[in-house]
Design a protein around this motif. Structure first.
Motif, PDB file in Angstrom:
ATOM      1  N   PHE A  15      -2.326  -3.596  -1.504  1.00 21.04           N
ATOM      2  CA  PHE A  15      -1.129  -4.220  -1.412  1.00 21.04           C
ATOM      3  C   PHE A  15      -0.152  -3.470  -2.691  1.00 21.04           C
ATOM      4  O   PHE A  15      -0.655  -3.531  -3.561  1.00 21.04           O
ATOM      5  N   MET A  16       0.547  -2.553  -2.055  1.00 21.65           N
ATOM      6  CA  MET A  16       1.436  -2.080  -3.114  1.00 21.65           C
ATOM      7  C   MET A  16       2.818  -2.859  -3.293  1.00 21.65           C
ATOM      8  O   MET A  16       3.487  -2.834  -2.249  1.00 21.65           O
ATOM      9  N   LEU A  17       3.035  -3.338  -4.374  1.00 20.19           N
ATOM     10  CA  LEU A  17       4.161  -4.018  -4.748  1.00 20.19           C
ATOM     11  C   LEU A  17       5.226  -3.118  -5.161  1.00 20.19           C
ATOM     12  O   LEU A  17       5.143  -2.351  -6.389  1.00 20.19           O
ATOM     13  N   VAL A  18       6.302  -2.853  -4.604  1.00 24.97           N
ATOM     14  CA  VAL A  18       7.537  -1.803  -4.844  1.00 24.97           C
ATOM     15  C   VAL A  18       8.746  -2.475  -4.864  1.00 24.97           C
ATOM     16  O   VAL A  18       9.111  -3.453  -4.614  1.00 24.97           O
ATOM     17  N   LYS A  19       9.392  -1.584  -5.726  1.00 22.44           N
ATOM     18  CA  LYS A  19      10.995  -1.846  -5.988  1.00 22.44           C
ATOM     19  C   LYS A  19      11.830  -0.982  -5.841  1.00 22.44           C
ATOM     20  O   LYS A  19      11.754   0.369  -6.239  1.00 22.44           O
ATOM     21  N   THR A  20      12.910  -1.158  -4.831  1.00 23.03           N
ATOM     22  CA  THR A  20      13.901  -0.039  -4.329  1.00 23.03           C
ATOM     23  C   THR A  20      14.518   0.222  -5.602  1.00 23.03           C
ATOM     24  O   THR A  20      14.944  -0.520  -6.684  1.00 23.03           O
ATOM     25  N   SER A  21      15.037   1.540  -5.720  1.00 22.14           N
ATOM     26  CA  SER A  21      15.565   2.158  -7.005  1.00 22.14           C
ATOM     27  C   SER A  21      17.014   2.209  -6.731  1.00 22.14           C
ATOM     28  O   SER A  21      17.490   2.121  -5.506  1.00 22.14           O
ATOM     29  N   PRO A  22      18.088   2.267  -7.659  1.00 28.54           N
ATOM     30  CA  PRO A  22      19.429   2.304  -7.405  1.00 28.54           C
ATOM     31  C   PRO A  22      19.775   3.415  -6.655  1.00 28.54           C
ATOM     32  O   PRO A  22      20.646   3.424  -5.783  1.00 28.54           O
ATOM     33  N   GLU A  23      19.020   4.688  -6.882  1.00 33.07           N
ATOM     34  CA  GLU A  23      19.145   5.513  -6.118  1.00 33.07           C
ATOM     35  C   GLU A  23      18.888   5.506  -4.572  1.00 33.07           C
ATOM     36  O   GLU A  23      19.970   5.988  -3.773  1.00 33.07           O
ATOM     37  N   TRP A  24      18.066   4.855  -4.055  1.00 32.44           N
ATOM     38  CA  TRP A  24      17.742   4.589  -2.557  1.00 32.44           C
ATOM     39  C   TRP A  24      18.559   3.611  -2.347  1.00 32.44           C
ATOM     40  O   TRP A  24      19.121   4.031  -1.086  1.00 32.44           O
ATOM     41  N   ILE A  68       6.632  -4.955  -0.157  1.00 37.36           N
ATOM     42  CA  ILE A  68       5.178  -4.877  -0.065  1.00 37.36           C
ATOM     43  C   ILE A  68       4.703  -3.891   0.964  1.00 37.36           C
ATOM     44  O   ILE A  68       4.951  -4.152   1.993  1.00 37.36           O
ATOM     45  N   TRP A  69       4.188  -2.931   0.611  1.00 40.10           N
ATOM     46  CA  TRP A  69       3.467  -1.981   1.564  1.00 40.10           C
ATOM     47  C   TRP A  69       2.063  -2.421   1.576  1.00 40.10           C
ATOM     48  O   TRP A  69       1.301  -2.194   0.605  1.00 40.10           O
ATOM     49  N   MET A  70       1.477  -2.627   2.722  1.00 40.31           N
ATOM     50  CA  MET A  70       0.131  -3.372   2.681  1.00 40.31           C
ATOM     51  C   MET A  70      -0.529  -2.024   3.766  1.00 40.31           C
ATOM     52  O   MET A  70      -0.184  -1.634   4.771  1.00 40.31           O
ATOM     53  N   TRP A  71      -1.594  -1.369   3.033  1.00 39.40           N
ATOM     54  CA  TRP A  71      -2.283  -0.309   3.760  1.00 39.40           C
ATOM     55  C   TRP A  71      -3.786  -0.869   3.826  1.00 39.40           C
ATOM     56  O   TRP A  71      -4.528  -1.484   3.081  1.00 39.40           O
ATOM     57  N   ASP A  72      -4.124  -0.620   5.270  1.00 42.20           N
ATOM     58  CA  ASP A  72      -5.720  -0.733   5.553  1.00 42.20           C
ATOM     59  C   ASP A  72      -6.365   0.595   5.831  1.00 42.20           C
ATOM     60  O   ASP A  72      -5.480   1.504   6.278  1.00 42.20           O
ATOM     61  N   ALA A  73      -7.294   0.691   4.822  1.00 42.42           N
ATOM     62  CA  ALA A  73      -7.881   1.949   5.045  1.00 42.42           C
ATOM     63  C   ALA A  73      -9.318   1.950   5.537  1.00 42.42           C
ATOM     64  O   ALA A  73      -9.930   0.971   5.280  1.00 42.42           O
ATOM     65  N   LYS A  74      -9.547   2.833   6.221  1.00 40.47           N
ATOM     66  CA  LYS A  74     -11.123   3.063   6.791  1.00 40.47           C
ATOM     67  C   LYS A  74     -12.031   3.161   5.627  1.00 40.47           C
ATOM     68  O   LYS A  74     -13.158   2.364   5.524  1.00 40.47           O
ATOM     69  N   ASP A  75     -11.663   3.813   4.557  1.00 41.76           N
ATOM     70  CA  ASP A  75     -12.290   4.128   3.372  1.00 41.76           C
ATOM     71  C   ASP A  75     -11.659   4.344   2.168  1.00 41.76           C
ATOM     72  O   ASP A  75     -10.293   4.703   2.121  1.00 41.76           O
ATOM     73  N   PHE A  96      11.345   4.714  -4.967  1.00 42.05           N
ATOM     74  CA  PHE A  96      10.649   3.130  -5.119  1.00 42.05           C
ATOM     75  C   PHE A  96       9.852   3.148  -6.387  1.00 42.05           C
ATOM     76  O   PHE A  96       9.243   4.392  -6.748  1.00 42.05           O
ATOM     77  N   ASP A  97      10.132   2.288  -7.119  1.00 44.90           N
ATOM     78  CA  ASP A  97       9.120   1.967  -8.283  1.00 44.90           C
ATOM     79  C   ASP A  97       7.845   1.339  -8.020  1.00 44.90           C
ATOM     80  O   ASP A  97       7.956   0.432  -7.319  1.00 44.90           O
ATOM     81  N   ILE A  98       7.063   1.908  -7.983  1.00 45.47           N
ATOM     82  CA  ILE A  98       5.573   1.547  -7.595  1.00 45.47           C
ATOM     83  C   ILE A  98       5.110   0.230  -8.735  1.00 45.47           C
ATOM     84  O   ILE A  98       4.837   0.659 -10.029  1.00 45.47           O
ATOM     85  N   VAL A  99       5.533  -1.028  -8.663  1.00 45.48           N
ATOM     86  CA  VAL A  99       5.181  -2.012  -9.522  1.00 45.48           C
ATOM     87  C   VAL A  99       3.976  -2.140  -9.908  1.00 45.48           C
ATOM     88  O   VAL A  99       3.424  -2.632 -11.104  1.00 45.48           O
ATOM     89  N   GLU A 100       3.145  -2.499  -8.961  1.00 42.82           N
ATOM     90  CA  GLU A 100       1.805  -3.028  -9.113  1.00 42.82           C
ATOM     91  C   GLU A 100       0.933  -2.450  -7.858  1.00 42.82           C
ATOM     92  O   GLU A 100       1.299  -2.525  -6.731  1.00 42.82           O
ATOM     93  N   ILE A 101      -0.333  -2.224  -7.802  1.00 42.80           N
ATOM     94  CA  ILE A 101      -1.334  -1.981  -6.855  1.00 42.80           C
ATOM     95  C   ILE A 101      -2.232  -2.847  -6.964  1.00 42.80           C
ATOM     96  O   ILE A 101      -3.143  -2.907  -7.721  1.00 42.80           O
ATOM     97  N   LEU A 102      -2.456  -3.666  -5.932  1.00 41.39           N
ATOM     98  CA  LEU A 102      -3.869  -4.654  -5.796  1.00 41.39           C
ATOM     99  C   LEU A 102      -4.469  -4.364  -4.343  1.00 41.39           C
ATOM    100  O   LEU A 102      -4.044  -3.982  -3.390  1.00 41.39           O
ATOM    101  N   SER A 103      -6.095  -4.141  -4.824  1.00 38.57           N
ATOM    102  CA  SER A 103      -6.681  -3.531  -3.569  1.00 38.57           C
ATOM    103  C   SER A 103      -7.621  -4.823  -3.415  1.00 38.57           C
ATOM    104  O   SER A 103      -8.319  -5.617  -4.583  1.00 38.57           O
ATOM    105  N   GLY A 104      -8.361  -4.847  -2.137  1.00 38.69           N
ATOM    106  CA  GLY A 104      -9.115  -5.866  -1.954  1.00 38.69           C
ATOM    107  C   GLY A 104      -9.811  -5.584  -0.601  1.00 38.69           C
ATOM    108  O   GLY A 104      -9.778  -4.699   0.110  1.00 38.69           O
TER     109      GLY A 104
END
Length: 120
Positions: A15-24, A68-75, A96-104
């Motif tokens: 789970f990538m928690l991101v925030k849009t930038s003023p530029e975007w 929130i960008w939720m990525w499912d990965a094979k590995d 986008f500012d990458i605020v936090e990355i949570l993996s599980g």
């Protein structure tokens, strides 16, 4: 909501928690979609056999992050290669500012103890 069928069994969800930038946000909506199609979509297609994205808008309920960008990965390695490609674009810490990355790992507790998963 329908869930897409993945071409692989994910071993990792990020789970990538991101925030849009003023530029975007300064771009017209049409330009944002052009940039997504030009820079983001080719990366998704390149990694589609081993990484899948689900995109959640949360700006309605949060001021800390907008999406929130939720990525499912094979590995792990497949996810790492995706991130390497993303880092080469303006989507990583510019648009986008990458605020936090949570993996599980989904249901790891039950799987590790050979128990049924808890569902509703």
């Amino acid at each position: 909501m329908t869930t897409q069928q993945l071409p692989f069994e994910p071993s990792l969800t990020v789970f990538m928690l991101v925030k849009t930038s003023p530029e975007w946000l300064g771009f017209p909506v049409d330009r944002r979609f052009e940039l997504l199609a030009e820079q983001f979509t080719p990366i998704l297609k390149k990694h589609a056999a081993k990484v899948a994205l689900r995109f959640f808008d949360v700006e309605f309920y949060s001021t800390r992050v907008t999406d929130i960008w939720m990525w499912d990965a094979k590995d792990h390695h497949s996810y790492e290669l995706l991130v390497e490609d993303l880092r080469e674009t303006a989507f990583w810490d510019r648009y986008f500012d990458i605020v936090e990355i949570l993996s599980g790992v989904e249901n790891a507790y039950a799987k590790n103890y050979d128990r049924p998963t808890i569902t509703a």
